[in-house]
Design an enzyme around this catalytic site. Structure first.
Site, short mmCIF file in Angstrom:
data_model
loop_
_atom_site.label_atom_id
_atom_site.label_comp_id
_atom_site.label_asym_id
_atom_site.label_seq_id
_atom_site.Cartn_x
_atom_site.Cartn_y
_atom_site.Cartn_z
N SER A 16 1.20 -1.09 0.08
CA SER A 16 0.24 -0.09 -0.08
C SER A 16 0.74 1.44 0.18
O SER A 16 2.03 0.76 -0.39
CB SER A 16 -0.63 0.58 1.34
OG SER A 16 0.04 0.43 2.08
N ASP A 74 -7.79 10.31 1.16
CA ASP A 74 -9.04 10.04 -0.59
C ASP A 74 -9.72 10.77 -0.91
O ASP A 74 -9.34 11.80 -1.81
CB ASP A 74 -8.44 8.41 -0.78
CG ASP A 74 -6.93 8.12 -0.58
OD1 ASP A 74 -6.05 8.55 -1.72
OD2 ASP A 74 -6.73 7.31 -0.48
N GLY A 363 -4.57 20.85 16.02
CA GLY A 363 -4.26 20.04 16.64
C GLY A 363 -5.76 19.76 17.87
O GLY A 363 -6.27 20.67 18.30
N CYS A 390 -8.29 27.07 12.85
CA CYS A 390 -8.82 25.78 14.23
C CYS A 390 -7.81 26.19 15.09
O CYS A 390 -7.96 26.76 16.50
CB CYS A 390 -9.03 23.97 14.19
SG CYS A 390 -10.15 23.28 14.83
N GLN A 394 -7.75 29.51 18.50
CA GLN A 394 -7.80 29.67 19.32
C GLN A 394 -6.47 29.88 20.96
O GLN A 394 -6.66 30.58 21.54
CB GLN A 394 -8.48 28.13 20.20
CG GLN A 394 -9.45 27.75 19.13
CD GLN A 394 -10.16 25.77 20.00
OE1 GLN A 394 -9.18 25.32 20.39
NE2 GLN A 394 -10.96 25.21 19.00
N HIS A 521 -11.99 24.68 8.87
CA HIS A 521 -10.74 24.24 8.03
C HIS A 521 -11.01 24.75 6.76
O HIS A 521 -11.11 23.57 5.68
CB HIS A 521 -10.65 23.05 8.61
CG HIS A 521 -10.35 22.50 9.57
ND1 HIS A 521 -8.70 22.02 9.57
CD2 HIS A 521 -10.82 22.10 11.17
CE1 HIS A 521 -8.98 21.65 11.29
NE2 HIS A 521 -10.37 21.67 11.96
N GLU A 523 -8.72 24.32 4.83
CA GLU A 523 -7.76 23.68 3.73
C GLU A 523 -8.66 22.40 2.95
O GLU A 523 -8.18 21.66 2.59
CB GLU A 523 -6.57 22.96 4.21
CG GLU A 523 -6.94 22.43 5.55
CD GLU A 523 -7.33 22.61 7.06
OE1 GLU A 523 -7.56 23.59 6.84
OE2 GLU A 523 -7.15 21.87 7.64
N1 GLN Z 1 -8.40 21.16 19.87
C1 GLN Z 1 -9.18 22.08 19.67
C2 GLN Z 1 -10.27 21.11 19.64
O1 GLN Z 1 -11.78 20.83 20.02
C3 GLN Z 1 -8.28 22.75 18.17
C4 GLN Z 1 -9.49 21.41 17.05
C5 GLN Z 1 -8.94 21.34 15.63
O2 GLN Z 1 -7.33 21.91 15.45
N2 GLN Z 1 -9.31 20.92 14.82
O3 GLN Z 1 -11.63 22.47 19.47
#
Ligand code: GLN
Length: 549
Positions: A16, A74, A363, A390, A394, A521, A523
């Site tokens: 893979s 994908d 993250g 995201c 924050q 997001h 992206e």
């Molecule tokens: N950890 C953060 C939350 O849960 C941000 C999540 C993320 O960056 N996708 O809100």
């Protein structure tokens, strides 16, 4: 006569990770260029019900659909290559399939029968496939089966494909993406593993119609013949797919081998249209032609992970940067920087002076957080273009609260549940989910609308007042701090229509060349032919940024 729907299954041989997803997306692309409509489906053989509970550093990015389904990366490749928006129906895992079958058994829906892996699992797979075909109204459905032939996990999916072919003669094709190693000691390309893979597939009652031969180098005539002979297929149906620099070249290379013509012939599909990939060619030419490099620091907690794992974990971010680079006319070079050294010694932040832009992607969890916050502060004060996604938004709000508003202990309750100043906080419904241990598929997910502030940078970039973007997070900017942050100069340029949730923050252009972050997001919605406006603005600012040294 009703047009018969056509199916192309893409399976993997040998190993893979050699580009089955890109092959599938590229097959879709070249068929679309012939005027056909294409419906791509991805099958993941694992028992997870969706991809949301998997670690992206180990398994690749978790992509999110408008519907909120967390799925394999994908699906992102398909959306980017084909410029389409996919519904949940186009993704299935063994977990989803088994869960439905077991729920049906519990509801006595099998009429007292013994419920068995065969035939009930392939039946459910085909039912799902049929639902997707029906909804799509497309001419052709491509189905990528995860894993490689010979694994236990995907056997029942291949069995479903076999049955589909049996019932629809002439309408189902099998493409096998194989790998031909060139062992360094031998210096010769070896076909034997591919021959074994073909034999394994044959033992399932399935024969490959086309073989995409991935390798370091192009396939020579001798090896082509060897595979053709052992697989009993026409040598023209073996496509050489050597390693290349850009995934976006793949559809163009396939067309050089006349793949769409072969596919149309094998499926008895008629189309008057010659292949038209002008827009795609333009993009590829632009992307290859750009000279000026723009260096972007992508900051995260990358402890003990190689570049390879990271580019998979953040594939949509990296691709969005490339799309924007081609649009702006620069080559984006993204470097992974670990945020932990900034915690050990703030002097380490100096390395950021070498970059024209700083990006902090999504993250979770606490590791490296303080380092990321310091990096954001550095970008703000040194006026280096900053783009936060995201978690990146924050943390920017935490930084601003601490260092501009003077709330020294501002934090997110994700890190410090007892903080007196939860500027980023969990919503009550999310708190309930966590208490119940209901982690799967329970974040704020998928497409949500936002209203943009007149005159803001965000509004200018999008050119419209309302937008829809994809989310994946549990925590939100705490509304009780918004007024104070605004008074301190932070602009909330995107809000949910009920004004409850902050979706975009920014600093005014006269204060900072580019400081913008999104709760969503972006992206997940960028493609070569439609680069995301916020990525484009970020790269524009980075291209104009003068690195001090
Ligand atoms: N950890 C953060 C939350 O849960 C941000 C999540 C993320 O960056 N996708 O809100």
């Amino acid at each position: 006569m009703k047009k018969r729907h056509k199916y192309i299954f893409v399976v993997g041989g040998v190993m893979s990770g050699v580009g089955k997803g890109i092959t599938t997306a590229s097959i879709g692309k070249i068929l679309m260029a012939r005027g056909l409509s294409v419906n791509p489906v991805k099958i993941d053989p694992y028992l997870n019900v969706d991809a949301g509970t998997m670690n992206p550093i180990e398994h690749g990015e978790v992509f999110v659909l408008d519907s909120g389904l967390e799925c394999d990366q994908d699906m992102g490749n398909y959306e980017r290559f084909l410029d389409i928006t996919l519904p949940s129906l186009n993704y299935m895992t063994s977990g989803m399939v088994y869960r439905t079958v077991i729920a049906r058994e519990r509801a006595l829906e099998y009429g007292g029968k013994c419920v068995e892996a065969v035939p009930h699992i392939p039946q459910e797979i085909l039912k799902r496939l049929e639902a997707s075909v029906k909804k799509s109204k497309a001419d052709v459905t491509t189905i990528e089966v995860g894993g490689t032939v010979g694994e236990y996990q995907n056997i029942l999916f291949i069995e479903a494909a076999r049955i589909l072919k049996l019932k629809n003669p002439g309408d189902v094709l099998f493409v096998m993406v194989s790998y031909l190693p060139v062992p360094s000691k031998l210096g010769e390309m070896k076909t034997k593993p591919t021959q074994y893979a073909i034999r394994t597939l044959n033992s399932y009652g399935v024969h490959p119609d086309i073989i995409v031969a991935r390798s370091e180098r192009p396939l020579d005539a001798r090896r082509k013949e060897k595979i053709a002979e052992s697989a009993s297929i026409n040598p023209d149906h073996i496509i050489s797919a050597p390693d290349i620099d850009s995934i976006y070249d793949v559809p163009i290379n396939f067309e050089k081998d006349g793949l769409s013509k072969t596919l149309l012939k094998l499926l008895s599909l008629k189309t008057k249209k010659d292949s038209d990939m002008r827009g795609w060619h333009d993009f590829v030419k632009r992307a290859h032609g750009v000279k000026k490099e723009v260096k972007i620091a992508v900051i995260g907690k990358y402890f003990k992970t190689g570049d390879f794992a990271l580019s998979d974990a953040y594939i949509s971010v990296l691709e969005s940067l490339k799309h924007a680079g081609a649009k702006v006319g620069v080559k984006v070079v993204a470097d992974w920087l670990d945020s932990e050294p900034y915690e050990e010694n703030p002097k380490n932040l100096k390395e950021l002076d070498n970059y024209a832009g700083i990006l902090i992607p999504g993250g979770f969890g606490g590791r490296g957080i303080e380092g990321k916050i310091s990096a954001i502060g550095y970008a703000r004060e040194h006026k280096i273009p900053y783009f936060g996604l995201c978690y990146g938004m924050q943390l920017a709000v935490i930084e601003y609260s601490r260092n501009v508003l003077g709330i020294k202990d501002a934090n997110t309750t994700e890190i410090d549940q007892k903080t007196k100043n939860p500027v980023v906080d969990i919503m009550p419904e999310q708190e309930r989910n966590l208490k119940l241990g209901a982690y799967g598929g329970s974040m704020r997910l998928g497409a949500w609308p936002a209203v943009l502030l007149e005159g803001s940078r965000a509004k200018l970039a999008y050119g419209s007042s309302t937008i829809s973007e994809r989310h994946r997070h549990r925590y939100e900017i705490n509304p009780s701090y918004v007024e104070a942050l605004e008074k301190a100069g932070l602009v909330f340029s995107g809000m949910s229509p009920d004004k409850r949730l902050a979706e975009i923050i920014e600093l005014p252009q006269k204060v900072h060349p580019f400081f913008l972050a999104t709760q969503f997001h972006p992206e997940f919605k960028s493609s070569p032919l439609n680069p995301h406006p916020l990525f484009v603005e970020f790269i524009k600012a980075a291209a104009n940024f003068k690195i001090a040294k």
